[in-house]
Design an enzyme around this catalytic site. Structure first.
Site, PDB file in Angstrom:
ATOM      1  N   GLU A 178       0.823  -1.216   0.000  1.00 37.50           N
ATOM      2  CA  GLU A 178       0.000   0.000   0.000  1.00 37.50           C
ATOM      3  C   GLU A 178       0.856   1.265   0.000  1.00 37.50           C
ATOM      4  OE1 GLU A 178      -3.625   2.219   2.477  1.00 37.50           O
ATOM      5  OE2 GLU A 178      -2.546   0.559   3.395  1.00 37.50           O
ATOM      6  N   LYS A 215      -2.826  -2.067  -2.826  1.00 36.57           N
ATOM      7  CA  LYS A 215      -3.865  -1.188  -2.301  1.00 36.57           C
ATOM      8  C   LYS A 215      -3.457   0.239  -2.630  1.00 36.57           C
ATOM      9  CE  LYS A 215      -6.598   0.006   1.778  1.00 36.57           C
ATOM     10  NZ  LYS A 215      -7.083  -0.434   3.118  1.00 36.57           N
TER      11      LYS A 215
END
Length: 301
Positions: A178, A215
């Site tokens: 992420e 993500k």
């Protein structure tokens, strides 16, 4: 199929999105404040985490949180160490709800340098992975933040994420990588272009067996990350809400082909501690349906 193969099949093929319920030390007071519980309700971290676990238990046990809309949930370490309805949380999620558990493993953000915030060192990573092995945890999540379109900074963020990611994958998990782009950055679009290139560079350097998930912040350019979605090393690309309202996050998500949500604030924004169980379930149901619909919107490529 092994439990891992079953979970991999769920993440790859089952309709739905991933609930992000992993607020940790620094973000917990804000999450509880949004839920309607003031900081005066606790006097130390243990009391605070007990209260937030009550909130998470209410979410996880709600009839509105089901496998029909939710494929996975990201948990904080403290949550994994606690129980839901007499079961370890990860066990409850997978064996009762049939929702795939993930564990947040990062230790927070370092100070900003070169326009980015790398992750702090993770000396407890091995211990966290051992904890995850004791429950049916499928993957991990770790977050760093990009503030400006600084190529060396973006490259450093992505390289750090993948170095940890390869170690996590070698331990038998699928890491969620992420590298968040700050939605308030004046260079957001340019930073996202750099990030897309850096991600593909690292994905192409993997060994052909390592699997990852990504993500990512909802981008300014529609389908910017489609090359990541289609990469053979990527199990799934999910989107964070990043501070956008649910309405705005849903609107942006509908424009991203084959990307599903992994929202936190946008999922929980209408939940309050003083709601009756019916009111709570209804608010959660509306949020889940809204985010599910945005995640499943057909996209013209």
């Amino acid at each position: 199929m092994s439990p891992f193969e079953q979970q991999l099949h769920v993440i790859r093929t089952r309709p739905g999105f991933i609930a992000a319920l992993d607020q940790s030390g620094g973000s917990t007071p804000k999450a509880l404040g949004q839920y309607g519980i003031d900081e005066s309700a606790w006097s130390n971290d243990e009391e605070m985490f007990a209260i937030v676990h009550q909130m998470r238990t209410r979410i996880l046990t709600s009839d509105s949180l089901t496998k029909d809309r939710i494929i996975g949930a990201i948990l904080f370490e403290d949550t994994l160490r606690r129980q839901v309805e007499g079961r370890p949380t990860g066990d409850y999620l997978w064996n009762v709800k049939q929702i795939v558990p993930f564990l947040k493993v990062d230790e927070g953000l370092a100070e900003q340098s070169d326009g980015v915030q790398l992750m702090k060192p993770m000396p407890k990573l091995d211990a966290k992975l051992e904890l995850a092995k004791q429950q049916p945890v499928f993957g991990t999540k770790m977050r760093s933040v990009i503030h400006t379109a600084n190529e060396s900074g973006v490259d450093a963020i992505v390289e750090q994420q993948f170095e940890y990611g390869k170690k996590i994958a070698a331990a038998g998990f699928v890491p969620i990588i992420e590298p968040e782009v700050d939605i308030h950055s004046e260079e957001k679009a340019a930073a996202e272009d750099l990030l897309s290139a850096a991600l593909i560079n690292q994905l192409d350097r993997l060994d052909g067996k390592t699997l990852v998930m990504l993500k990512l912040t909802l981008p300014e350019k529609d389908n910017l990350y489609l090359n990541c979605v289609e990469h053979p090393a990527v199990v799934k690309v999910v989107a964070l809400s990043g501070g956008y309202s649910r309405e705005e996050a849903d609107k942006r998500l509908r424009k991203q082909a084959h990307v599903v949500a992994s929202f936190s604030r946008a999922l929980l924004q209408d939940l309050r501690a003083d709601q009756t169980q019916h009111e709570f379930d209804e608010a959660l149901a509306r949020a889940v349906q809204s985010i599910f619909d945005a995640s499943m919107t057909p996209h013209a490529l």
